[in-house]
Scaffold this active site. Structure first.
Site, PDB file in Angstrom:
ATOM      1  CB  VAL A  82      -0.931   0.006   1.227  1.00 46.84           C
ATOM      2  CG1 VAL A  82      -1.774   1.284   1.247  1.00 46.84           C
ATOM      3  CG2 VAL A  82      -1.821  -1.236   1.242  1.00 46.84           C
ATOM      4  CB  SER A  83       2.761   3.177  -1.686  1.00 44.17           C
ATOM      5  OG  SER A  83       2.592   3.030  -3.089  1.00 44.17           O
ATOM      6  NE  ARG A  90      -2.421  16.495   4.786  1.00 41.39           N
ATOM      7  CZ  ARG A  90      -1.112  16.276   4.909  1.00 41.39           C
ATOM      8  NH1 ARG A  90      -0.337  16.308   3.826  1.00 41.39           N
ATOM      9  NH2 ARG A  90      -0.581  16.013   6.086  1.00 41.39           N
ATOM     10  NE  ARG A  91      -5.247  14.605  -6.368  1.00 36.67           N
ATOM     11  CZ  ARG A  91      -4.989  14.113  -7.588  1.00 36.67           C
ATOM     12  NH1 ARG A  91      -3.796  13.590  -7.856  1.00 36.67           N
ATOM     13  NH2 ARG A  91      -5.920  14.131  -8.519  1.00 36.67           N
ATOM     14  CG  LEU A  94      -4.943   5.059   2.469  1.00 34.35           C
ATOM     15  CD1 LEU A  94      -4.257   3.838   1.878  1.00 34.35           C
ATOM     16  CD2 LEU A  94      -4.230   5.504   3.743  1.00 34.35           C
ATOM     17  CD  GLU A 119       3.722   6.753   8.415  1.00 29.18           C
ATOM     18  OE1 GLU A 119       3.812   7.791   9.096  1.00 29.18           O
ATOM     19  OE2 GLU A 119       3.440   6.744   7.197  1.00 29.18           O
ATOM     20  CE1 TYR A 123      -3.623   0.749   5.558  1.00 28.75           C
ATOM     21  CE2 TYR A 123      -1.671   0.890   6.958  1.00 28.75           C
ATOM     22  CZ  TYR A 123      -2.238   0.861   5.695  1.00 28.75           C
ATOM     23  OH  TYR A 123      -1.451   0.957   4.581  1.00 28.75           O
ATOM     24  CG  PHE A 409       1.710 -10.250   4.583  1.00 28.30           C
ATOM     25  CD1 PHE A 409       0.783  -9.313   4.207  1.00 28.30           C
ATOM     26  CD2 PHE A 409       1.625 -10.802   5.869  1.00 28.30           C
ATOM     27  CE1 PHE A 409      -0.229  -8.921   5.065  1.00 28.30           C
ATOM     28  CE2 PHE A 409       0.613 -10.436   6.726  1.00 28.30           C
ATOM     29  CZ  PHE A 409      -0.328  -9.490   6.331  1.00 28.30           C
TER      30      PHE A 409
END
Length: 409
Positions: A82-83, A90-91, A94, A119, A123, A409
């Site tokens: 995930v990136s 901030r668009r 994610l 981080e 989540y 993973f």
């Protein structure tokens, strides 16, 4: 937003993975690691966010089965890679990927999604709770010895080539999967992951070494490690870094640790990822000479509350009504009656008055038996609506052994 979230195409993998590398600092992975992850990528379970011809977000989901209390192996999406591009924060990138991914996981009929977080603050807002922890330990091997149980001297140890012993080591790992909640049953191909040994990641240490533990001609354990020779004016002070250790019984486990702590010309053994209740802590002669740290590991998200809670067993009989809050996956929201014991469980929708009120994040944190519902209640994250309900549920949700994720993973 002008972005488009879509399933990853094979032709786009290099750009997609390159954006992932850039988001994590821009240092390319070793070619062998990159090749392995390309092979492991499940393209129909991976997505990217595109702004025109630019990839600005990545996310994937491996196919796993996670051991839960009671020993069942429950289908789970292993959220990974995930990136979001630093230029496009901030668009809503994610959030849109998490939305698409959890909808997909639900459509696949998988009751759980799991991840490890770069981080951990990210989540929780998507319903993930910290469900396992890992211990790191730095042992002064000049002062610490192993108090080995009976039978340890019957275990034979021998060096083996890492590649040549891979099948034997994997067979031992497979036999241990059901021993702890949180352990992963993996698809073919994943047995290659523990063998990765890029020179640039050894920090000056040796190539990975492997020692097998045998009894009566059977492999009953193994250890893989690095040895970093060091010297000062007083003499040798080498350092052993543990990569993997598994054993089928206490004697084999003790024999492997005794070996590690007794390697000539070394003075320290470092392990990065061990269970928080590792038997090692009961084997060492001086726990004060073992610096132990604890951090979060696997985060769990209940995608289907009813199916997830029915999939595990409970330490003592339980009959409790949860009032679940889940803004991100509203199909989970509302009241659920859980009844169960050590043999099985049922979790169904109900109109009965609730006993406990909590969010799906707290259910994820408690799901594998690591985080206590009582501790969450004391933190104000679980509300008790019927006196005694917190303690009843907390005891039922517990596990006799700490859950543990053996690898990332």
């Amino acid at each position: 937003m002008t972005t488009d979230v879509r399933v990853l195409r094979r032709d786009d993998w290099n750009e997609w993975y390159g954006k992932l590398e850039l988001a994590f600092g821009g240092i390319p992975e070793a070619p062998e690691a990159r090749a392995l992850y390309e092979d492991l990528t499940e393209f129909d379970r991976s997505i990217g966010t595109w702004d025109g011809d630019r990839c600005v977000g990545t996310a994937g989901a491996f196919t796993f089965r996670v051991t839960v209390p009671g020993g069942a192996q429950v289908p789970a999406a292993g959220v990974t890679m995930v990136s979001v591009a630093a230029t496009d924060r901030r668009r809503g990138v994610l959030t849109s990927m998490m939305r698409r991914q959890l909808d997909d996981v639900r459509s696949w009929g998988e009751p759980l999604a799991v991840l490890t977080a770069s981080e951990p603050a990210i989540y929780g807002r998507f319903g993930y709770g910290i469900a396992t922890r890992q211990a790191s330990v730095e042992i002064d091997s000049t002062r610490v010895r192993i108090d080995a149980p009976a039978g340890t001297d019957d275990v034979r140890l021998r060096f083996a080539g890492v590649a040549e012993a891979a099948a034997e080591c994997e067979a031992v790992y497979v036999r241990t999967i059901g021993s702890r909640p949180g352990m992963l049953a993996r698809r073919p191909g994943w047995e290659r992951l523990p063998l990765l040994d890029p020179p640039q990641e050894r920090e000056g240490a040796s190539p990975m070494q492997c020692v097998l533990a045998e009894r009566d001609g059977e492999t009953v354990g193994y250890v893989r490690f690095h040895n970093k020779p060091e010297w000062d004016a007083a003499g040798p002070k080498g350092r052993i870094t543990l990569r993997h250790i598994d054993a089928l019984d206490p004697a084999a486990y003790a024999a492997l640790w005794r070996f590690l702590l007794g390697i000539d010309l070394t003075s320290a053994v470092h392990a990065r990822n061990r269970p928080v209740d590792d038997p090692l802590f009961s084997l060492v002669s001086d726990i004060r000479r073992c610096r132990v740290g604890v951090r979060d590991s696997m985060h769990v998200r209940l995608v289907d509350v009813g199916a997830a809670l029915e999939a595990r067993t409970y330490q003592v009989p339980v009959d409790v009504v949860f009032d679940v809050e889940d803004d991100f996956c509203p199909w989970n929201a509302g009241r659920w009656r859980l009844t169960g014991d050590a043999k099985g469980a049922s979790c169904k929708r109900t109109g009965d008055e609730p006993d406990l009120a909590l969010s799906v994040r707290e259910l994820g944190a408690a799901y594998l038996g690591d985080t206590s519902l009582a501790a969450l209640a004391r933190a104000g994250r679980v509300r008790e609506l019927r006196p005694g309900a917190v303690d009843e549920a907390a005891l039922a949700f517990g596990s006799t052994v700490a859950p543990w994720l053996p690898h990332g993973f």
